[in-house]
Design a protein around this motif. Structure first.
Motif, PDB file in Angstrom:
ATOM      1  N   THR A 194      -2.314   0.901  -4.662  1.00 36.82           N
ATOM      2  CA  THR A 194      -1.854  -0.412  -4.205  1.00 36.82           C
ATOM      3  C   THR A 194      -1.225  -1.212  -5.330  1.00 36.82           C
ATOM      4  N   ARG A 225      -6.161   2.105  -7.652  1.00 40.01           N
ATOM      5  CA  ARG A 225      -6.321   3.280  -6.799  1.00 40.01           C
ATOM      6  C   ARG A 225      -7.758   3.226  -6.292  1.00 40.01           C
ATOM      7  N   ASN A 234      -5.275   6.139  -1.681  1.00 41.10           N
ATOM      8  CA  ASN A 234      -4.386   4.973  -1.707  1.00 41.10           C
ATOM      9  C   ASN A 234      -4.059   4.517  -3.116  1.00 41.10           C
ATOM     10  N   ARG A 272       0.812  -1.212   0.000  1.00 40.37           N
ATOM     11  CA  ARG A 272       0.000   0.000   0.000  1.00 40.37           C
ATOM     12  C   ARG A 272       0.844   1.259   0.000  1.00 40.37           C
ATOM     13  N   CYS A 273       0.314   2.273  -0.641  1.00 44.36           N
ATOM     14  CA  CYS A 273       1.023   3.546  -0.776  1.00 44.36           C
ATOM     15  C   CYS A 273      -0.004   4.666  -0.682  1.00 44.36           C
ATOM     16  N   VAL A 274       0.396   5.737  -0.010  1.00 40.75           N
ATOM     17  CA  VAL A 274      -0.396   6.965  -0.043  1.00 40.75           C
ATOM     18  C   VAL A 274       0.479   8.021  -0.701  1.00 40.75           C
TER      19      VAL A 274
END
Lengths: 115, 114
Positions: free
Chosen positions: A76, A69, A74, A22-24
């Motif tokens: 992913t 997205r 987020n 996961r990435c923000v």
């Protein structure tokens, strides 16, 4: 200064299992990327994403990989059935603009260990 | 054509010395050349960048020299400090119309000895 955040910092998974990284990204950025860095090697491009679709993917990004997205914040990366060779650091990056004078900002990565 | 070649693989410099890292590319469609600094356990962080219409760019102790005809560029770290010890990656980006993906060199591990 706004930054890209990634979770988890370390993921240990059995071979064959699915994993989601996961990435923000930074909030006003529009372009999103995943890169991979195998231990001791260079950083390699996996995929770029814009306007809710993949804009480019590398040869590494095969059918086992997908990106999404799911909401406004987020981004992913999913690996459906992990292999030993998927063990690496995975970095998310974002960019306000894909033109060449805008730097990409990287997160601190997720270390993925496949057992 | 897509590669960026970086050398040396590792570099040891005494404090106060000059660190020089070199990169070469083939694809003339590249039009932005950033350098990234990476500390252990961290992601790459942009250090300095140059476009090919400029032969040199300086920011503090860091200078990029760019030779368009030779398709080479280099990073010079003046008055190197122990805190500069990190891995340095050169990179290249295609021009407009592309996705902005970064093509990285192989990386140089710099150790600055006190």
């Amino acid at each position: 200064e706004p930054e890209v955040t990634q979770t988890p910092s370390h993921q240990v998974t059995q071979m064959g299992q699915e994993v989601i990284l996961r990435c923000v990204p930074i909030s006003n950025h529009l372009y999103f990327y995943w890169y991979r860095q195998i231990l001791g090697q260079k950083v390699e491009f996996l995929v770029s994403f814009y306007n809710n679709e993949i804009s480019e993917k590398s040869e590494i990004f095969d059918d086992q990989f997908s990106v999404e997205r799911p909401d406004g914040s987020n981004f992913t990366l999913k690996i459906r059935s992990t292999k030993l060779e998927d063990s690496a650091m995975y970095f998310c990056a974002s960019n306000k603009d894909r033109t060449s004078n805008q730097p990409q900002h990287f997160g601190d990565g997720t270390r993925l260990s496949i057992l | 054509q897509q590669q960026v070649k970086q050398s040396p693989q590792s570099l040891i410099v005494q404090k106060g010395g000059i660190s020089i890292i070199n990169c070469a590319y083939e694809n003339t469609a590249f039009d932005y050349f950033p350098w990234y600094q990476q500390f252990p356990g961290k992601g790459p962080a942009l250090l300095i960048a140059i476009r090919p219409d400029v032969s040199e760019k300086k920011e503090g102790r860091f200078t990029i020299s760019f030779n368009k005809s030779a398709k080479q560029f280099s990073l010079h770290i003046m008055d190197s400090q122990p805190g500069d010890s990190a891995t340095y990656f050169c990179a290249a980006v295609h021009g407009s119309g592309n996705t902005g993906k970064l093509i990285f060199g192989q990386g140089t591990t710099l150790q600055v000895k006190p």
